[in-house]
Enzyme design. Structure first.
Site, PDB file in Angstrom:
ATOM      1  N   THR A  48       0.829  -1.190   0.000  1.00 25.19           N
ATOM      2  CA  THR A  48       0.000   0.000   0.000  1.00 25.19           C
ATOM      3  C   THR A  48       0.868   1.246   0.000  1.00 25.19           C
ATOM      4  O   THR A  48       2.055   1.215   0.273  1.00 25.19           O
ATOM      5  CB  THR A  48      -0.923   0.035   1.232  1.00 25.19           C
ATOM      6  OG1 THR A  48      -0.113   0.183   2.396  1.00 25.19           O
ATOM      7  CG2 THR A  48      -1.764  -1.237   1.334  1.00 25.19           C
ATOM      8  N   THR A  49       0.269   2.396  -0.311  1.00 26.55           N
ATOM      9  CA  THR A  49       0.992   3.657  -0.293  1.00 26.55           C
ATOM     10  C   THR A  49       1.578   3.926   1.082  1.00 26.55           C
ATOM     11  O   THR A  49       2.660   4.503   1.219  1.00 26.55           O
ATOM     12  CB  THR A  49       0.054   4.808  -0.707  1.00 26.55           C
ATOM     13  OG1 THR A  49      -0.520   4.499  -1.979  1.00 26.55           O
ATOM     14  CG2 THR A  49       0.801   6.125  -0.806  1.00 26.55           C
ATOM     15  N   TRP A  50       0.879   3.496   2.088  1.00 27.82           N
ATOM     16  CA  TRP A  50       1.347   3.694   3.464  1.00 27.82           C
ATOM     17  C   TRP A  50       2.703   3.014   3.661  1.00 27.82           C
ATOM     18  O   TRP A  50       3.643   3.592   4.189  1.00 27.82           O
ATOM     19  CB  TRP A  50       0.310   3.112   4.425  1.00 27.82           C
ATOM     20  CG  TRP A  50       0.501   3.484   5.864  1.00 27.82           C
ATOM     21  CD1 TRP A  50       1.226   4.530   6.362  1.00 27.82           C
ATOM     22  CD2 TRP A  50      -0.060   2.820   6.993  1.00 27.82           C
ATOM     23  NE1 TRP A  50       1.150   4.561   7.735  1.00 27.82           N
ATOM     24  CE2 TRP A  50       0.365   3.527   8.148  1.00 27.82           C
ATOM     25  CE3 TRP A  50      -0.886   1.714   7.159  1.00 27.82           C
ATOM     26  CZ2 TRP A  50      -0.004   3.149   9.444  1.00 27.82           C
ATOM     27  CZ3 TRP A  50      -1.260   1.340   8.439  1.00 27.82           C
ATOM     28  CH2 TRP A  50      -0.824   2.046   9.557  1.00 27.82           C
ATOM     29  N   HIS A 110       3.671  -5.190  -7.668  1.00 25.93           N
ATOM     30  CA  HIS A 110       2.390  -5.871  -7.489  1.00 25.93           C
ATOM     31  C   HIS A 110       2.434  -7.255  -8.146  1.00 25.93           C
ATOM     32  O   HIS A 110       1.440  -7.981  -8.130  1.00 25.93           O
ATOM     33  CB  HIS A 110       1.257  -5.052  -8.110  1.00 25.93           C
ATOM     34  CG  HIS A 110       0.854  -3.858  -7.295  1.00 25.93           C
ATOM     35  ND1 HIS A 110       0.222  -3.970  -6.075  1.00 25.93           N
ATOM     36  CD2 HIS A 110       1.009  -2.526  -7.512  1.00 25.93           C
ATOM     37  CE1 HIS A 110      -0.008  -2.764  -5.580  1.00 25.93           C
ATOM     38  NE2 HIS A 110       0.465  -1.875  -6.431  1.00 25.93           N
ATOM     39  N   ARG A 132      -4.605  -7.335   2.777  1.00 27.87           N
ATOM     40  CA  ARG A 132      -5.724  -6.580   3.353  1.00 27.87           C
ATOM     41  C   ARG A 132      -7.006  -7.366   3.142  1.00 27.87           C
ATOM     42  O   ARG A 132      -7.098  -8.192   2.225  1.00 27.87           O
ATOM     43  CB  ARG A 132      -5.816  -5.205   2.664  1.00 27.87           C
ATOM     44  CG  ARG A 132      -6.783  -4.231   3.306  1.00 27.87           C
ATOM     45  CD  ARG A 132      -6.755  -2.889   2.586  1.00 27.87           C
ATOM     46  NE  ARG A 132      -7.569  -1.907   3.285  1.00 27.87           N
ATOM     47  CZ  ARG A 132      -7.769  -0.659   2.863  1.00 27.87           C
ATOM     48  NH1 ARG A 132      -7.195  -0.255   1.733  1.00 27.87           N
ATOM     49  NH2 ARG A 132      -8.529   0.182   3.551  1.00 27.87           N
ATOM     50  N   SER A 140     -11.425  -0.180  -2.185  1.00 36.00           N
ATOM     51  CA  SER A 140     -10.357   0.793  -2.408  1.00 36.00           C
ATOM     52  C   SER A 140      -9.966   0.842  -3.883  1.00 36.00           C
ATOM     53  O   SER A 140      -9.786   1.927  -4.468  1.00 36.00           O
ATOM     54  CB  SER A 140      -9.144   0.435  -1.545  1.00 36.00           C
ATOM     55  OG  SER A 140      -8.079   1.337  -1.750  1.00 36.00           O
ATOM     56  N   TYR A 189      -2.661  -5.425   6.846  1.00 37.18           N
ATOM     57  CA  TYR A 189      -3.023  -4.016   6.988  1.00 37.18           C
ATOM     58  C   TYR A 189      -3.805  -3.794   8.278  1.00 37.18           C
ATOM     59  O   TYR A 189      -3.587  -2.806   8.998  1.00 37.18           O
ATOM     60  CB  TYR A 189      -3.852  -3.590   5.774  1.00 37.18           C
ATOM     61  CG  TYR A 189      -4.200  -2.125   5.748  1.00 37.18           C
ATOM     62  CD1 TYR A 189      -3.281  -1.181   5.307  1.00 37.18           C
ATOM     63  CD2 TYR A 189      -5.456  -1.680   6.155  1.00 37.18           C
ATOM     64  CE1 TYR A 189      -3.597   0.165   5.267  1.00 37.18           C
ATOM     65  CE2 TYR A 189      -5.782  -0.331   6.125  1.00 37.18           C
ATOM     66  CZ  TYR A 189      -4.851   0.585   5.681  1.00 37.18           C
ATOM     67  OH  TYR A 189      -5.168   1.918   5.653  1.00 37.18           O
ATOM     68  N   ARG A 252      -7.163   7.829   0.337  1.00 31.57           N
ATOM     69  CA  ARG A 252      -8.595   7.973   0.559  1.00 31.57           C
ATOM     70  C   ARG A 252      -8.825   7.874   2.065  1.00 31.57           C
ATOM     71  O   ARG A 252      -8.250   8.615   2.840  1.00 31.57           O
ATOM     72  CB  ARG A 252      -9.369   6.910  -0.235  1.00 31.57           C
ATOM     73  CG  ARG A 252     -10.810   7.327  -0.573  1.00 31.57           C
ATOM     74  CD  ARG A 252     -11.458   6.313  -1.497  1.00 31.57           C
ATOM     75  NE  ARG A 252     -11.705   5.048  -0.856  1.00 31.57           N
ATOM     76  CZ  ARG A 252     -12.786   4.770  -0.131  1.00 31.57           C
ATOM     77  NH1 ARG A 252     -13.726   5.687   0.015  1.00 31.57           N
ATOM     78  NH2 ARG A 252     -12.950   3.592   0.423  1.00 31.57           N
ATOM     79  N   GLY A 254      -8.388   4.886   4.076  1.00 29.02           N
ATOM     80  CA  GLY A 254      -7.407   4.029   4.724  1.00 29.02           C
ATOM     81  C   GLY A 254      -7.933   3.368   5.971  1.00 29.02           C
ATOM     82  O   GLY A 254      -7.166   2.964   6.845  1.00 29.02           O
TER      83      GLY A 254
END
Length: 288
Positions: A48-50, A110, A132, A140, A189, A252, A254
């Site tokens: 994820t971006t996180w 990915h 997730r 998402s 996640y 968004r 999250g």
């Protein structure tokens, strides 16, 4: 959502592969997984971006200090801090020169683990995999895609069509349930949201960069908090030069359980059944 063209040597191959339309683009099935045409040559050569913000911050000695002047997150989107194997490095060159990159080199992908080359699987490189709840993952992905297609003047992709495609495993880099990681650090996640400090310490130890002080953990968590990343100027403007996604689309809610605001109970039951069947015996549970 059109992707750039590729060497003509692949045009014949595309004509022989199973193809399905997904949202506004075509996906091709290569050895059991679905790829966009722009990803396929890289996948064949080669969170994820996180997490893309957290890992570079842990690896950067300045990331856990109080001086914010040298915080790369202030000037660069997380995608820029972790180059993509299939979207950037291997997209046009199957043998990219990585010698210019300082060690330790950090990449993201990915591409499903089974499709990674043996040179990666058998190397000493460390691999982190984040998963997730498939329901939240679908919601998402659906929101992200519609953010893109509507800015291009297209109608939003209806949820029922997107959901049917997702359940059949037809989505970019799908099916989601065939991503079976081995001998790597496996992160959920939901666990990161529930116990961010514990999961961050676990990740830092795996990376060989354990925290010495509690203040360091707090600093990294603050720097990489979704709320802060979402509000940084660099993430509110501009677009990913490789994909065309506006940077703001990567952030968004999250939150855990957001699927409840978007999916019907019937859809929830169907996807839960697929997940339980595909992950039986894995020890994974998604009860949110």
């Amino acid at each position: 959502m059109e992707y750039s063209s590729f060497p003509s040597a692949f045009s014949t191959l595309f004509g022989e592969l199973l193809k399905e339309t997904w949202c506004c683009s075509d996906l091709y099935n290569w050895e059991g997984f679905w790829y966009a045409s722009s990803h396929l040559p890289a996948a064949m050569a080669a969170s994820t971006t996180w997490l893309k913000a957290i890992i570079p911050t842990i690896m950067n000695p300045m990331g856990r200090m109080n001086d914010d002047n040298n915080d790369p997150l202030l000037k660069r989107h997380p995608n820029e801090l972790m180059p993509s194997l299939e979207v950037q490095l291997f997209k046009e060159n199957p043998n990219p020169d990585l010698s210019y990159m300082p060690s330790p080199r950090i990449f993201r992908t990915h591409v499903p683990y089974p499709m990674l080359p043996e040179s990666v699987k058998n190397s000493a490189c460390k691999i982190m995999y984040i998963t997730r709840d498939p329901k939240d993952m679908f919601v998402s992905l659906w929101h992200c895609l519609n953010s893109l297609v509507t800015t291009q003047g297209n109608d939003p992709w209806p949820m029922d069509e997107a959901f049917d495609s997702f359940c059949r495993g037809v989505h970019v880099f799908g099916p989601f349930h065939d991503h079976r990681p081995e001998k790597i650090l496996f992160l959920r996640y939901e666990d990161m949201k529930k116990d961010p400090k514990g999961q961050l310490r676990r990740l830092a130890c795996f990376l060989g960069r354990p925290f010495e002080k509690e203040e360091e953990v707090d600093k990294v968590l603050w720097r990489c908090s979704l709320e802060r990343l979402k509000n940084l100027e660099v993430n509110q403007h501009g677009a990913d030069p490789w994909l065309g996604f506006e940077y703001k689309f990567y952030f968004r809610r999250g939150s855990v359980g957001d699927w409840k605001n978007n999916m019907s109970n019937e859809m929830k039951e169907k996807l839960d059944h697929i997940t339980a069947m595909e992950f039986e015996g894995s020890g994974l549970g998604f009860g949110h």
